[in-house]
Scaffold this motif. Structure first.
Motif, mmCIF file in Angstrom:
data_model
loop_
_atom_site.group_PDB
_atom_site.id
_atom_site.type_symbol
_atom_site.label_atom_id
_atom_site.label_comp_id
_atom_site.label_asym_id
_atom_site.label_seq_id
_atom_site.Cartn_x
_atom_site.Cartn_y
_atom_site.Cartn_z
ATOM 1 N N MET A 37 94.946 -68.675 -2.523
ATOM 2 C CA MET A 37 96.114 -68.882 -3.382
ATOM 3 C C MET A 37 95.688 -69.166 -4.816
ATOM 4 O O MET A 37 96.230 -68.630 -5.765
ATOM 5 C CB MET A 37 96.942 -70.039 -2.831
ATOM 6 C CG MET A 37 98.407 -69.937 -3.160
ATOM 7 S SD MET A 37 99.320 -71.324 -2.518
ATOM 8 C CE MET A 37 99.633 -70.853 -0.852
ATOM 9 N N LEU A 38 94.665 -70.000 -4.931
ATOM 10 C CA LEU A 38 94.149 -70.362 -6.251
ATOM 11 C C LEU A 38 93.642 -69.119 -6.982
ATOM 12 O O LEU A 38 93.935 -68.916 -8.166
ATOM 13 C CB LEU A 38 93.014 -71.381 -6.085
ATOM 14 C CG LEU A 38 92.483 -71.998 -7.373
ATOM 15 C CD1 LEU A 38 93.482 -73.010 -7.913
ATOM 16 C CD2 LEU A 38 91.142 -72.678 -7.131
ATOM 17 N N ALA A 39 92.894 -68.273 -6.248
ATOM 18 C CA ALA A 39 92.312 -67.086 -6.876
ATOM 19 C C ALA A 39 93.400 -66.181 -7.439
ATOM 20 O O ALA A 39 93.309 -65.696 -8.572
ATOM 21 C CB ALA A 39 91.464 -66.318 -5.864
ATOM 22 N N VAL A 40 94.466 -65.972 -6.653
ATOM 23 C CA VAL A 40 95.535 -65.088 -7.111
ATOM 24 C C VAL A 40 96.292 -65.728 -8.278
ATOM 25 O O VAL A 40 96.599 -65.078 -9.273
ATOM 26 C CB VAL A 40 96.502 -64.747 -5.960
ATOM 27 C CG1 VAL A 40 97.666 -63.927 -6.473
ATOM 28 C CG2 VAL A 40 95.762 -63.980 -4.874
ATOM 29 N N ALA A 41 96.533 -67.043 -8.171
ATOM 30 C CA ALA A 41 97.261 -67.731 -9.245
ATOM 31 C C ALA A 41 96.479 -67.636 -10.553
ATOM 32 O O ALA A 41 97.033 -67.319 -11.604
ATOM 33 C CB ALA A 41 97.511 -69.183 -8.865
ATOM 34 N N VAL A 42 95.170 -67.886 -10.475
ATOM 35 C CA VAL A 42 94.337 -67.821 -11.685
ATOM 36 C C VAL A 42 94.390 -66.418 -12.268
ATOM 37 O O VAL A 42 94.537 -66.228 -13.479
ATOM 38 C CB VAL A 42 92.873 -68.223 -11.354
ATOM 39 C CG1 VAL A 42 91.949 -67.862 -12.510
ATOM 40 C CG2 VAL A 42 92.803 -69.705 -11.058
ATOM 41 N N ASP A 43 94.325 -65.413 -11.394
ATOM 42 C CA ASP A 43 94.363 -64.031 -11.849
ATOM 43 C C ASP A 43 95.679 -63.715 -12.547
ATOM 44 O O ASP A 43 95.721 -63.088 -13.600
ATOM 45 C CB ASP A 43 94.151 -63.106 -10.647
ATOM 46 C CG ASP A 43 93.917 -61.678 -11.098
ATOM 47 O OD1 ASP A 43 93.113 -61.505 -12.036
ATOM 48 O OD2 ASP A 43 94.523 -60.770 -10.527
ATOM 49 N N MET A 44 96.772 -64.195 -11.966
ATOM 50 C CA MET A 44 98.093 -63.930 -12.530
ATOM 51 C C MET A 44 98.249 -64.610 -13.891
ATOM 52 O O MET A 44 98.807 -64.052 -14.823
ATOM 53 C CB MET A 44 99.193 -64.432 -11.578
ATOM 54 C CG MET A 44 99.324 -63.611 -10.318
ATOM 55 S SD MET A 44 99.814 -61.915 -10.682
ATOM 56 C CE MET A 44 99.530 -61.101 -9.142
ATOM 57 N N ILE A 45 97.728 -65.844 -13.978
ATOM 58 C CA ILE A 45 97.835 -66.575 -15.246
ATOM 59 C C ILE A 45 97.064 -65.840 -16.335
ATOM 60 O O ILE A 45 97.536 -65.656 -17.453
ATOM 61 C CB ILE A 45 97.310 -68.018 -15.090
ATOM 62 C CG1 ILE A 45 98.272 -68.811 -14.193
ATOM 63 C CG2 ILE A 45 97.155 -68.700 -16.439
ATOM 64 C CD1 ILE A 45 97.708 -70.113 -13.681
ATOM 65 N N ARG A 46 95.872 -65.379 -15.969
ATOM 66 C CA ARG A 46 95.062 -64.631 -16.933
ATOM 67 C C ARG A 46 95.765 -63.369 -17.372
ATOM 68 O O ARG A 46 95.787 -63.006 -18.536
ATOM 69 C CB ARG A 46 93.746 -64.227 -16.279
ATOM 70 C CG ARG A 46 92.722 -65.278 -16.399
ATOM 71 C CD ARG A 46 91.405 -64.606 -16.132
ATOM 72 N NE ARG A 46 90.492 -65.535 -15.552
ATOM 73 C CZ ARG A 46 89.391 -65.175 -14.922
ATOM 74 N NH1 ARG A 46 89.124 -63.906 -14.781
ATOM 75 N NH2 ARG A 46 88.589 -66.075 -14.459
#
Lengths: 320, 497
Positions: free
Chosen positions: A307-316
């Motif tokens: 979840m963290l990986a996808v969230a970080v990707d989306m924020i970027r």
């Protein structure tokens, strides 16, 4: 711009892998042993192969949920061919990826020609394969040659045992070669270019005269082919395979690919990234029990990282 | 004159690799329509996005009602009474008109949403501007023009003090445009300050009071619309004068061979019995109103949609075009009116986009020869004068005109002899428009043939050698360029059964 982004995402994941390895080694004497490394790799090969395969549908903006039960189905049927149908071992071995290609191409056809959403098409296929894997061999457990029996050379394909008993995980070399080949395929061949293109703008591709249907079928066939290879890697590592299992393997593979930067909306992703993501997931699986965290805790931690990986990707993505 | 309500001063904005705005000024006055003009890439959108809180500025000040402000998001700007009506409509098709207008700030009756109250409020809003739309209608059932009006009503409902219109008329009919202008005039009477972005000169003259021009991210100047001519404004925008003269004579010799003949083409009720031919070296204009069936005809010829009946004869031979792959193989290229959706992979680079229709030519032993791709792409960057830092640039980062040239390059590399340009200059600024026109003329001089679908009469009259006019799926007439006038075309375009 995009290139630096991928590198940095990979770098972060590698950093986490190193940090976790160090932590596990500090807190668990049992972790910092050679045998743990061997185990880690053994548990990783089949997920890695599934992940390399599923990266292709993921990059087109699709998904393949049939790889987990497909793996078990193909592995059982292949071993059945050898054990009970009197076919030579090599035929059984070739049969696994061929079955994968057929079921994958069928997925692709349903998706491309009849517009069944990838999620539904491959979920249905996952159920079908789970059933076939039990019915065709008559409910028998799949058994691949064990140490000392006929055809036990397959065991040394992934883990070679020297005369003084040392096990060398040479499967790693095969994996590196496969990662190299598939990276090349994705970057420098027509199939790869169109895979990325379909994820990027499939209408533009179609209106440029590209036979999108054909390439979507190929994309899912690639995923199926790697499911077949994973079926072999799994059988050769664990020897016996219980019918009806396998559901959930595909999620580890997809999770690994996504942690490694393969976009869920399509158009982006690398094989190396997917591989790094799988290493992280495998490390958690192997490492956490050594520090006293059992299966359920592993699931929570793996899920949180995904979840963290996808969230970080989306924020970027948004900040770009 | 009226009071200044908002001043932007020395606004700077840097994007990776591009200075989007440098020291730009803008002044919005109450009860006035300010035209914001400039070529694509001049910085209009960026400036408006800074004003409405979508982007953050790097430096500069914005003074609104005497106070310095800084909006961190569009909601904050909205709450302060600054709203934007986007070019691309932001409506939810499955909700009703009223639900769309009040989305995010629904009237409530306890825990329940009070649909009745919303319908009433929407009705009041519409009555104020004599908009005849049923608030209970589903948004998806409205025409684009009516949806646009809803978008404007929504903007007004925020108690807006400043409204930004970003190319509001792009999809409107003449009648709808006049209705929109009436609404804008009413808003002006109510003391609302408006910024109007458009490429259409006649609209600027009709509706705006002052014109601020930007060029390459810099402020060029502000003039009073009444006191200036079209050429003056264009001059400020491009730094040179362009005349939009209609073509006088066809450039196609009378004995030119026929490259494409379409006979009795039918597709559903969108294309009805359409026949025409295209000569070598000809630009055949397709004129008509929105929904006349021109794009649909083109899509059938290109194989994107299946025909029901009719025949297509290419260079004297009847051909079956089942899908775009067939069309591309036969040398037909289609440039969609919506480049971003149908023509380009925005997050891919120039050479990947350019080789898309002819990738086989770049493949040997199933490996793509990227060196060759780059080389061919670079050649087309030079020959088509595409402004880009390099062929590895994402197409997304190019302006509309340069994106269009990338699509042209794609078809040239694929060796297309017949090019279908669907609205070739939609969303493209004046200067780049000129270049696209020159490019099209060069192409026919080299022996290519062009079908040009356009809704701009000036464009049709300026580029075509011959004109086909359609209305409601039928071909209603054909005019040579010598006999064609705006009036004759409009007559045919509205000739219903």
């Amino acid at each position: 711009m995009k290139k630096t982004k991928n590198i940095s995402q990979n770098t972060v994941v590698i950093g986490v892998i190193i940090a976790l390895s160090v932590l596990f080694s500090i807190f668990s004497p049992s972790f910092r042993q050679y045998s743990t490394v061997v185990t880690l790799f053994s548990y990783m090969y089949y997920i890695l192969l599934l992940a390399i395969g599923v990266t292709f549908p993921l990059i087109t903006g699709g998904v393949d949920l049939s790889t987990g039960t497909g793996l078990v189905c193909f592995s059982i049927i292949s071993s059945y061919m050898f054990n009970h149908a009197g076919l030579p071992l090599w035929v059984a071995i070739i049969a696994a990826p061929i079955m994968g290609i057929i079921s994958g191409a069928f997925n692709g056809l349903m998706i491309a020609k009849y517009h069944v959403p990838p999620f539904i098409a491959t979920l249905s296929m996952s159920m079908i394969l789970r059933g076939l894997g039990s019915i065709i061999p008559g409910g028998l457990t799949g058994v691949w040659p064990s140490q000392g029996s006929d055809g036990d050379w397959i065991r040394s394909v992934l883990r070679y045992q020297t005369e003084d008993g040392l096990i060398i995980p040479i499967g790693v070399i095969w994996m590196i070669i496969i990662i190299g080949i598939m990276t090349f395929v994705l970057k420098h061949t027509k199939v790869g270019r169109y895979t990325i293109g379909i994820g990027s703008n499939r209408t533009a591709l179609s209106l440029s005269g590209v036979n999108v249907l054909k390439y979507q079928v190929i994309v899912y066939a690639i995923s199926g082919f790697f499911t077949g290879l994973a079926a072999l890697a799994y059988g050769w590592t664990f020897t016996t395979i219980t019918p009806g299992t396998g559901a959930g393997f595909e999620l580890d593979a997809i999770g690994g690919a996504i942690i490694g930067g393969v976009s869920t909306t399509g158009g982006k992703g690398t094989i190396v990234g997917a591989a790094i993501g799988v290493i992280l997931i495998s490390l958690l699986k192997t490492g956490l029990p050594h520090v006293g965290l059992q299966a359920n805790a592993q699931q929570i931690i793996t899920g949180a990282i995904l979840m963290l990986a996808v969230a970080v990707d989306m924020i970027r993505e948004k900040n770009n | 004159m009226s009071d200044v309500i908002l001043t932007m001063k020395n606004i700077n904005k840097q994007f990776p690799g591009v200075k989007a705005l440098s020291d730009v000024d803008l002044e919005i006055r109450a009860g006035e329509v300010l035209a914001l003009m400039g070529e694509n890439g001049a910085g209009k959108s960026t400036l408006m996005k800074i004003l409405t809180g979508i982007y953050k500025r790097d430096s500069g000040t914005i003074i609104y009602n005497g106070e310095e402000i800084e909006f961190s998001n569009p909601k904050a700007a909205q709450d302060a009474g600054i709203v934007i009506v986007h070019q691309e409509l932001q409506m939810v098709n499955h909700l009703t008109v009223a639900q769309n207008i009040f989305v995010g700030r629904e009237f409530k009756n306890g825990l329940m949403i009070d649909d009745q109250k919303m319908n009433e409020e929407a009705k009041k809003l519409f009555d104020l501007f004599e908009i005849e739309i049923d608030p209970k209608e589903n948004m998806g059932n409205l025409t684009v023009g009516s949806q646009q009006l809803c978008e404007i009503a929504k903007a007004i409902s925020f108690d807006a003090k400043i409204i930004v219109f970003d190319e509001p008329t792009a999809a409107l009919t003449e009648h709808e445009i006049q209705h929109l202008f009436n609404i804008i005039r009413r808003l002006r009477d109510r003391g609302i300050g408006m910024v109007y972005i458009s490429h259409r000169m006649d609209e600027i003259e009709q509706i705006t009071d002052r014109v601020t021009v930007l060029r390459d991210g810099e402020y060029v100047g502000t003039i009073i619309t009444e006191e200036s001519t079209k050429d003056e404004i264009i001059n400020m925008m491009v730094g040179r004068t362009i005349f939009e003269e209609p073509k006088q004579f066809s450039n196609v010799p009378a004995d030119a061979e026929t490259v494409l003949e379409v006979k009795n083409l039918n597709q559903g009720n969108r294309v009805k019995d359409v026949s025409f031919n295209l000569k070598k070296g000809e630009i055949l204009g397709f004129s008509g109103l929105m929904g006349a069936g021109r794009t649909e005809t083109a899509r059938v010829i290109f194989g994107a949609d299946k025909k029901d009946s009719g025949s297509i004869i290419l260079n004297g031979k009847e051909v079956e075009i089942e899908n775009p792959t067939d069309a591309v193989t036969l040398g037909i290229g289609y440039l969609s009116e919506d480049r971003k959706r149908f023509g380009l992979m925005l997050e891919k680079n120039l050479y990947e986009n350019m080789s898309l229709a002819s990738l086989d030519d770049f493949v040997s032993n199933s490996v793509i020869n990227e060196k060759l791709e780059r080389k061919i792409a670079s050649e087309h960057v030079v020959s088509l004068n595409i402004r880009t830092p390099g062929v590895s640039q994402f197409v997304e980062n190019l302006s509309g005109g340069n994106q269009q040239k990338v699509v042209v390059a794609k078809w040239l590399i694929a060796n297309s002899d017949i090019l279908i340009f669907d609205e070739p200059t939609r969303g493209i600024d004046v200067g780049a428009k000129q270049e696209i026109y020159e490019l099209m003329n060069d192409l026919v001089n080299e022996g290519k043939s062009i079908i040009m679908i356009s809704s701009e009469l000036t464009e049709i009259l300026r580029m075509s050698d011959r004109i086909v006019v359609m209305c409601e799926g039928r071909k209603t007439g054909e005019l040579s360029i010598e006999e064609a006038t705006q009036e004759k075309i409009m007559h045919l375009a509205t000739k219903r059964d």
